[in-house]
Write a protein that holds these residues in place. Structure first.
Motif, PDB file in Angstrom:
ATOM      1  N   UNK A   1       0.844  -1.195   0.000  1.00 53.89           N
ATOM      2  CA  UNK A   1       0.000   0.000   0.000  1.00 53.89           C
ATOM      3  C   UNK A   1       0.876   1.240   0.000  1.00 53.89           C
ATOM      4  N   UNK A   2       1.084   1.782  -1.192  1.00 48.46           N
ATOM      5  CA  UNK A   2       1.855   3.022  -1.321  1.00 48.46           C
ATOM      6  C   UNK A   2       1.081   3.996  -2.195  1.00 48.46           C
ATOM      7  N   UNK A   3       1.448   5.250  -2.083  1.00 42.43           N
ATOM      8  CA  UNK A   3       0.999   6.313  -2.982  1.00 42.43           C
ATOM      9  C   UNK A   3       2.273   7.044  -3.390  1.00 42.43           C
ATOM     10  N   UNK A   4       2.877   6.629  -4.477  1.00 45.85           N
ATOM     11  CA  UNK A   4       4.130   7.226  -4.911  1.00 45.85           C
ATOM     12  C   UNK A   4       3.981   8.708  -5.224  1.00 45.85           C
TER      13      UNK A   4
ATOM     14  N   UNK B   1      13.588   5.251  -3.233  1.00 46.53           N
ATOM     15  CA  UNK B   1      13.728   5.033  -1.787  1.00 46.53           C
ATOM     16  C   UNK B   1      13.249   3.636  -1.419  1.00 46.53           C
ATOM     17  N   UNK B   2      12.160   3.220  -2.023  1.00 42.97           N
ATOM     18  CA  UNK B   2      11.647   1.870  -1.773  1.00 42.97           C
ATOM     19  C   UNK B   2      12.675   0.837  -2.210  1.00 42.97           C
ATOM     20  N   UNK B   3      13.221   1.000  -3.407  1.00 46.11           N
ATOM     21  CA  UNK B   3      14.174   0.038  -3.952  1.00 46.11           C
ATOM     22  C   UNK B   3      15.426  -0.064  -3.084  1.00 46.11           C
ATOM     23  N   UNK B   4      15.936   1.085  -2.625  1.00 48.88           N
ATOM     24  CA  UNK B   4      17.135   1.073  -1.770  1.00 48.88           C
ATOM     25  C   UNK B   4      16.864   0.430  -0.416  1.00 48.88           C
TER      26      UNK B   4
ATOM     27  N   UNK C   1       5.990  -2.604  -5.484  1.00 45.38           N
ATOM     28  CA  UNK C   1       5.060  -1.743  -4.749  1.00 45.38           C
ATOM     29  C   UNK C   1       3.688  -1.832  -5.398  1.00 45.38           C
ATOM     30  N   UNK C   2       2.684  -1.723  -4.577  1.00 46.89           N
ATOM     31  CA  UNK C   2       1.298  -1.686  -5.053  1.00 46.89           C
ATOM     32  C   UNK C   2       0.795  -0.274  -4.805  1.00 46.89           C
ATOM     33  N   UNK C   3       0.766   0.530  -5.862  1.00 43.67           N
ATOM     34  CA  UNK C   3       0.345   1.923  -5.755  1.00 43.67           C
ATOM     35  C   UNK C   3      -1.176   1.953  -5.824  1.00 43.67           C
ATOM     36  N   UNK C   4      -1.801   2.395  -4.740  1.00 45.34           N
ATOM     37  CA  UNK C   4      -3.252   2.301  -4.622  1.00 45.34           C
ATOM     38  C   UNK C   4      -3.968   3.620  -4.833  1.00 45.34           C
ATOM     39  N   UNK C   5      -3.482   4.412  -5.743  1.00 44.78           N
ATOM     40  CA  UNK C   5      -4.214   5.617  -6.103  1.00 44.78           C
ATOM     41  C   UNK C   5      -3.302   6.780  -6.412  1.00 44.78           C
ATOM     42  N   UNK C   6      -3.507   7.337  -7.583  1.00 47.76           N
ATOM     43  CA  UNK C   6      -2.802   8.541  -7.991  1.00 47.76           C
ATOM     44  C   UNK C   6      -3.736   9.301  -8.927  1.00 47.76           C
ATOM     45  N   UNK C   7      -3.212  10.262  -9.625  1.00 49.64           N
ATOM     46  CA  UNK C   7      -4.036  10.993 -10.585  1.00 49.64           C
ATOM     47  C   UNK C   7      -3.490  10.774 -11.985  1.00 49.64           C
TER      48      UNK C   7
END
Length: 161
Positions: free
Chosen positions: A52-55, A85-88, A94-100
């Motif tokens: 659960x991320x929002x990049x 940052x996630x990769x490092x 990652x599962x991005x759960x919402x953007x525009x």
């Protein structure tokens, strides 16, 4: 498993393919053509998954409205920083759960093209929410005259692949 229990559990060869471990062969000998990196007593850990991320989110700005108001290229420029940052940190998916504007899909496609290393992105795209709901400033908003089901179908058929 505790770290002290893991020592010596993995004995074999981890054969990388691109930036992933392609296979693990516990019976393999070391091929003379392969380069060997001896990690000593380190434990080889598969990539982690953050589900659960929002990049797109800017941690310095608490307003979700700010993301809706800024230019898409500004948001998209910030997203690889967060993905990096996630990769490092060892997160390879990652599962991005919402953007525009399906920006996470654009970033996913950029990484898939191989032009830059990044985590695998499973992108949900823009959310569908109620008025003043979670991530409302950039979400599709069902109304009595525009219920959720048609918006869901539209999102599925118009999302970039």
């Amino acid at each position: 498993m505790l770290p002290e229990q893991a020592v010596g559990v993995f004995v074999g060869a981890a054969l990388p393919r691109a930036v992933r471990i392609g296979e693990v062969d516990l019976q393999a000998g070391i091929d003379a053509e392969l380069s060997v990196l001896d990690l000593g007593d380190a434990t080889l850990l598969p990539g982690l998954i953050d589900s659960h991320v929002h990049l797109a989110f800017d941690p310095d700005n608490k307003s979700k409205q700010a993301i809706a108001d800024e230019e898409a290229h500004t948001t998209l420029a910030r997203m690889p920083v967060h993905a990096g940052q996630q990769l490092r940190a060892g997160v390879t998916t990652v599962r991005d759960l919402g953007d525009r504007d399906h920006l996470a899909v654009s970033l996913r496609d950029h990484y898939t093209a191989g032009t830059e290393a990044g985590p695998e992105i499973l992108a949900a795209g823009p959310p569908i929410t109620r008025r003043r709901g979670h991530c409302c400033p950039w979400a599709a908003k069902p109304t009595a005259s525009r219920p959720c089901r048609p918006q869901s179908r539209t999102a599925l058929h118009t999302a970039p692949t």
